[in-house]
Design a protein around this motif. Structure first.
Motif, PDB file in Angstrom:
ATOM      1  N   TYR A  27     -10.062 -23.067 164.437  1.00  0.00           N
ATOM      2  CA  TYR A  27     -11.395 -22.617 164.857  1.00  0.00           C
ATOM      3  C   TYR A  27     -12.260 -22.172 163.680  1.00  0.00           C
ATOM      4  CZ  TYR A  27      -9.575 -17.694 165.403  1.00  0.00           C
ATOM      5  OH  TYR A  27      -9.020 -16.447 165.240  1.00  0.00           O
ATOM      6  N   GLN A  28     -11.650 -21.824 162.531  1.00  0.00           N
ATOM      7  CA  GLN A  28     -12.446 -21.480 161.364  1.00  0.00           C
ATOM      8  C   GLN A  28     -12.840 -22.703 160.544  1.00  0.00           C
ATOM      9  OE1 GLN A  28     -10.410 -18.374 159.155  1.00  0.00           O
ATOM     10  NE2 GLN A  28     -10.307 -17.042 160.950  1.00  0.00           N
ATOM     11  N   HIS A  29     -12.238 -23.857 160.855  1.00  0.00           N
ATOM     12  CA  HIS A  29     -12.599 -25.092 160.157  1.00  0.00           C
ATOM     13  C   HIS A  29     -14.056 -25.460 160.423  1.00  0.00           C
ATOM     14  CE1 HIS A  29     -12.355 -29.164 158.567  1.00  0.00           C
ATOM     15  NE2 HIS A  29     -12.809 -29.621 159.726  1.00  0.00           N
ATOM     16  N   ASP A  30     -14.509 -25.272 161.660  1.00  0.00           N
ATOM     17  CA  ASP A  30     -15.897 -25.552 162.037  1.00  0.00           C
ATOM     18  C   ASP A  30     -16.339 -24.444 162.989  1.00  0.00           C
ATOM     19  OD1 ASP A  30     -18.352 -26.522 162.813  1.00  0.00           O
ATOM     20  OD2 ASP A  30     -17.670 -28.580 163.135  1.00  0.00           O
ATOM     21  N   PRO A  31     -16.663 -23.266 162.450  1.00  0.00           N
ATOM     22  CA  PRO A  31     -16.941 -22.115 163.313  1.00  0.00           C
ATOM     23  C   PRO A  31     -18.145 -22.304 164.228  1.00  0.00           C
ATOM     24  CG  PRO A  31     -17.457 -21.602 161.019  1.00  0.00           C
ATOM     25  CD  PRO A  31     -16.727 -22.903 161.023  1.00  0.00           C
ATOM     26  N   VAL A  32     -19.162 -23.036 163.768  1.00  0.00           N
ATOM     27  CA  VAL A  32     -20.329 -23.268 164.619  1.00  0.00           C
ATOM     28  C   VAL A  32     -19.935 -24.091 165.847  1.00  0.00           C
ATOM     29  CG1 VAL A  32     -22.585 -24.393 164.757  1.00  0.00           C
ATOM     30  CG2 VAL A  32     -21.984 -23.052 162.736  1.00  0.00           C
ATOM     31  N   GLN A  33     -19.154 -25.133 165.620  1.00  0.00           N
ATOM     32  CA  GLN A  33     -18.712 -25.961 166.743  1.00  0.00           C
ATOM     33  C   GLN A  33     -17.780 -25.179 167.668  1.00  0.00           C
ATOM     34  OE1 GLN A  33     -19.950 -28.835 167.498  1.00  0.00           O
ATOM     35  NE2 GLN A  33     -18.661 -29.150 169.313  1.00  0.00           N
ATOM     36  N   VAL A  35      -6.549   0.657 171.774  1.00  0.00           N
ATOM     37  CA  VAL A  35      -5.787   1.013 172.975  1.00  0.00           C
ATOM     38  C   VAL A  35      -4.545   0.132 173.015  1.00  0.00           C
ATOM     39  CG1 VAL A  35      -5.780   0.930 175.502  1.00  0.00           C
ATOM     40  CG2 VAL A  35      -7.808   1.729 174.290  1.00  0.00           C
ATOM     41  N   HIS A  36      -3.389   0.757 173.299  1.00  0.00           N
ATOM     42  CA  HIS A  36      -2.134   0.000 173.255  1.00  0.00           C
ATOM     43  C   HIS A  36      -1.196   0.486 174.342  1.00  0.00           C
ATOM     44  CE1 HIS A  36       0.705  -2.626 171.209  1.00  0.00           C
ATOM     45  NE2 HIS A  36       1.629  -1.691 171.369  1.00  0.00           N
ATOM     46  N   PRO A  37      -0.646  -0.411 175.179  1.00  0.00           N
ATOM     47  CA  PRO A  37      -0.975  -1.834 175.274  1.00  0.00           C
ATOM     48  C   PRO A  37      -2.366  -2.031 175.883  1.00  0.00           C
ATOM     49  CG  PRO A  37       0.523  -1.221 177.044  1.00  0.00           C
ATOM     50  CD  PRO A  37       0.391  -0.009 176.163  1.00  0.00           C
ATOM     51  N   GLN A  38      -2.849  -3.264 175.854  1.00  0.00           N
ATOM     52  CA  GLN A  38      -4.204  -3.518 176.286  1.00  0.00           C
ATOM     53  C   GLN A  38      -4.270  -3.778 177.797  1.00  0.00           C
ATOM     54  OE1 GLN A  38      -3.086  -5.662 173.271  1.00  0.00           O
ATOM     55  NE2 GLN A  38      -3.330  -3.564 172.553  1.00  0.00           N
ATOM     56  N   THR A  39      -5.158  -3.063 178.457  1.00  0.00           N
ATOM     57  CA  THR A  39      -5.432  -3.283 179.876  1.00  0.00           C
ATOM     58  C   THR A  39      -6.768  -3.999 180.024  1.00  0.00           C
ATOM     59  OG1 THR A  39      -6.442  -1.084 180.003  1.00  0.00           O
ATOM     60  CG2 THR A  39      -4.121  -1.261 180.652  1.00  0.00           C
ATOM     61  N   GLU A  40      -6.972  -4.605 181.186  1.00  0.00           N
ATOM     62  CA  GLU A  40      -8.159  -5.443 181.395  1.00  0.00           C
ATOM     63  C   GLU A  40      -9.466  -4.656 181.351  1.00  0.00           C
ATOM     64  OE1 GLU A  40      -4.744  -7.641 183.386  1.00  0.00           O
ATOM     65  OE2 GLU A  40      -5.409  -5.554 183.240  1.00  0.00           O
ATOM     66  N   ASP A  41      -9.409  -3.338 181.561  1.00  0.00           N
ATOM     67  CA  ASP A  41     -10.643  -2.551 181.540  1.00  0.00           C
ATOM     68  C   ASP A  41     -11.011  -2.062 180.131  1.00  0.00           C
ATOM     69  OD1 ASP A  41      -8.619  -0.710 181.256  1.00  0.00           O
ATOM     70  OD2 ASP A  41      -9.239   0.571 182.927  1.00  0.00           O
ATOM     71  N   TYR A  42     -10.201  -2.422 179.131  1.00  0.00           N
ATOM     72  CA  TYR A  42     -10.527  -2.063 177.747  1.00  0.00           C
ATOM     73  C   TYR A  42     -11.564  -3.046 177.199  1.00  0.00           C
ATOM     74  CZ  TYR A  42      -9.929  -1.467 172.699  1.00  0.00           C
ATOM     75  OH  TYR A  42     -10.152  -1.268 171.358  1.00  0.00           O
ATOM     76  N   TRP A  43     -12.647  -2.503 176.612  1.00  0.00           N
ATOM     77  CA  TRP A  43     -13.756  -3.346 176.172  1.00  0.00           C
ATOM     78  C   TRP A  43     -13.545  -3.982 174.806  1.00  0.00           C
ATOM     79  CZ3 TRP A  43     -18.726  -0.155 177.802  1.00  0.00           C
ATOM     80  CH2 TRP A  43     -18.792  -0.124 179.204  1.00  0.00           C
ATOM     81  N   GLY A  44     -12.565  -3.530 174.076  1.00  0.00           N
ATOM     82  CA  GLY A  44     -12.236  -4.199 172.827  1.00  0.00           C
ATOM     83  C   GLY A  44     -12.860  -3.583 171.590  1.00  0.00           C
ATOM     84  N   ASN A  45     -12.394  -4.056 170.441  1.00  0.00           N
ATOM     85  CA  ASN A  45     -12.848  -3.594 169.129  1.00  0.00           C
ATOM     86  C   ASN A  45     -12.982  -4.827 168.244  1.00  0.00           C
ATOM     87  OD1 ASN A  45     -13.365  -1.985 166.823  1.00  0.00           O
ATOM     88  ND2 ASN A  45     -11.186  -1.933 166.323  1.00  0.00           N
ATOM     89  N   VAL A  46     -14.096  -5.543 168.416  1.00  0.00           N
ATOM     90  CA  VAL A  46     -14.281  -6.857 167.795  1.00  0.00           C
ATOM     91  C   VAL A  46     -15.378  -6.805 166.739  1.00  0.00           C
ATOM     92  CG1 VAL A  46     -14.928  -9.270 168.208  1.00  0.00           C
ATOM     93  CG2 VAL A  46     -13.495  -8.067 169.863  1.00  0.00           C
ATOM     94  N   ASN A  47     -15.110  -7.400 165.591  1.00  0.00           N
ATOM     95  CA  ASN A  47     -16.127  -7.572 164.556  1.00  0.00           C
ATOM     96  C   ASN A  47     -17.000  -8.767 164.943  1.00  0.00           C
ATOM     97  OD1 ASN A  47     -17.644  -8.085 162.299  1.00  0.00           O
ATOM     98  ND2 ASN A  47     -15.925  -8.232 160.876  1.00  0.00           N
ATOM     99  N   PRO A  48     -18.300  -8.560 165.228  1.00  0.00           N
ATOM    100  CA  PRO A  48     -19.133  -9.675 165.706  1.00  0.00           C
ATOM    101  C   PRO A  48     -19.619 -10.619 164.620  1.00  0.00           C
ATOM    102  CG  PRO A  48     -20.442  -7.679 165.611  1.00  0.00           C
ATOM    103  CD  PRO A  48     -19.035  -7.274 165.260  1.00  0.00           C
ATOM    104  N   CYS A  86     -16.309 -16.339 165.546  1.00  0.00           N
ATOM    105  CA  CYS A  86     -16.700 -17.573 166.247  1.00  0.00           C
ATOM    106  C   CYS A  86     -15.845 -17.774 167.487  1.00  0.00           C
ATOM    107  CB  CYS A  86     -16.598 -18.784 165.318  1.00  0.00           C
ATOM    108  SG  CYS A  86     -14.951 -19.059 164.621  1.00  0.00           S
ATOM    109  N   TYR A  87     -14.568 -17.419 167.373  1.00  0.00           N
ATOM    110  CA  TYR A  87     -13.646 -17.542 168.504  1.00  0.00           C
ATOM    111  C   TYR A  87     -13.712 -16.309 169.403  1.00  0.00           C
ATOM    112  CZ  TYR A  87      -9.271 -18.443 171.029  1.00  0.00           C
ATOM    113  OH  TYR A  87      -8.329 -18.660 172.002  1.00  0.00           O
TER     114      TYR A  87
END
Length: 325
Positions: free
Chosen positions: A83-89, A126-139, A145-146
């Motif tokens: 997925y990093q080979h062509d991040p836009v795609q 949060v560990h382990p991850q439950t479905e109501d956890y919103w996450g910690n993502v670098n945008p 891209c993924y």
């Protein structure tokens, strides 16, 4: 059971090909759609002559017009190398692909399944991850891209559910392994097995203390089927993965032991934004679907090692054949 015509996007990929196998085994008609960016014909060549199987070369970023009863949307490169080979795609595949498949489902008034990912949790606090956890993502990082593509796809699915009353199913997939993994996809299971079989150094990124939970592919596909055919009120997201947690170093040592390899461990810097911990809480899947993984890691690895042994043997013969060896 009613026979349905089912569309599987990304159907020639690792997970998609196993899903096609299962759906055909259950008596359904399957349209396998793939642009073969990461999927391979080798994954589905045993199905080509099946009377209820149809293969279409198509990119989900373009509209599609077919008549089906259910849609499984699996199309997207899923390993960092790919997925990093062509991040836009990659982002286009997640976002435009979701828009096109949701539009198709809306026209057909059919149920649609989204293969989302545990990557929506990012490097979790949060560990382990439950479905109501919103996450910690670098945008804006190299993995976004993924990560953000899948998060946006989830947004689209739930907006179609709220706005158009579309029947949706969203699964968040944790680390999965098994036969038909791409040998150079950069994932730890395939990396470690291939390196061990070749007697090469086993590359560990970081100190090897980071953890993952590994689910055998047959268990995951069973979760897909159960979620797709669950009551319409269960939209998800639903975590699907194996909650048994292992360190990366433990997995590497297990690969060496099970292959009888003499490979040594070597350590490289940890890639940016690589999560330190990843473990699913699967209480929702267990309570609502009656689902939990049943294949132990050693059993699944034994089958996966056998697959890679055969694959490497065939590759070796193909290299030697032109020389008459």
């Amino acid at each position: 059971m009613r026979r349905n015509t089912i569309l599987v996007t990304g159907g020639a990929g690792f997970l998609g090909s196993h899903l096609c196998d299962r759906l055909l085994g259950d008596g359904h008609e399957v349209i396998c759609l793939d642009n073969f960016f990461t999927g391979t014909k080798g994954n589905i060549e045993h199905l080509i002559d099946h009377p209820r199987f149809e293969l279409m070369r198509h990119d989900v970023t373009f509209p599609l017009y077919v008549e089906v009863d259910q849609i499984y949307n699996l199309a997207c490169p899923a390993s960092p190398v790919h997925y990093q080979h062509d991040p836009v795609q990659t982002t286009k595949t997640s976002v435009h692909g979701a828009i096109n498949m949701l539009g198709l489902a809306k026209r057909l008034k059919c149920r649609i399944f989204q293969a989302s990912t545990s990557e929506v949790y990012g490097d979790p606090s949060v560990h382990p991850q439950t479905e109501d956890y919103w996450g910690n993502v670098n945008p804006i990082g190299p993995r976004s891209c993924y990560d953000e593509g899948k998060r946006c796809a989830e947004t689209l699915f739930f907006d179609y559910w709220r706005q158009h009353k579309l029947e949706i199913k969203v699964a968040r997939i944790f680390n999965t392994y098994g036969p038909r993994m791409h040998p150079s996809d950069g994932r730890v299971v395939s990396n470690f097995i291939v390196q061990a079989l070749k007697g090469e150094p086993i590359t560990i990124y970081g100190d090897g203390a980071q953890t993952r939970s590994f689910c055998y592919v047959d268990d995951l596909i069973d979760g897909f089927i159960r979620l797709m055919n669950s009551p319409k009120e269960l939209t998800g997201p639903v975590n699907l993965g194996n909650p048994n947690e292992f360190t990366i170093k433990e997995l590497a040592e297990l690969a060496i032991d099970m292959t009888g390899s003499k490979s040594k461990l070597v350590y490289q810097p940890l890639p940016q934004d690589d999560p330190r911990q990843r473990q699913p809480n699967i209480r929702l899947a267990n309570d609502e679907l009656g689902w939990k993984p049943i294949v132990p890691l050693r059993d699944g690895l034994r089958l996966t090692i056998g697959y890679f042994e055969r694959l490497l043997s065939l590759q070796s013969k193909a290299v030697l054949a032109p020389f008459g060896i």
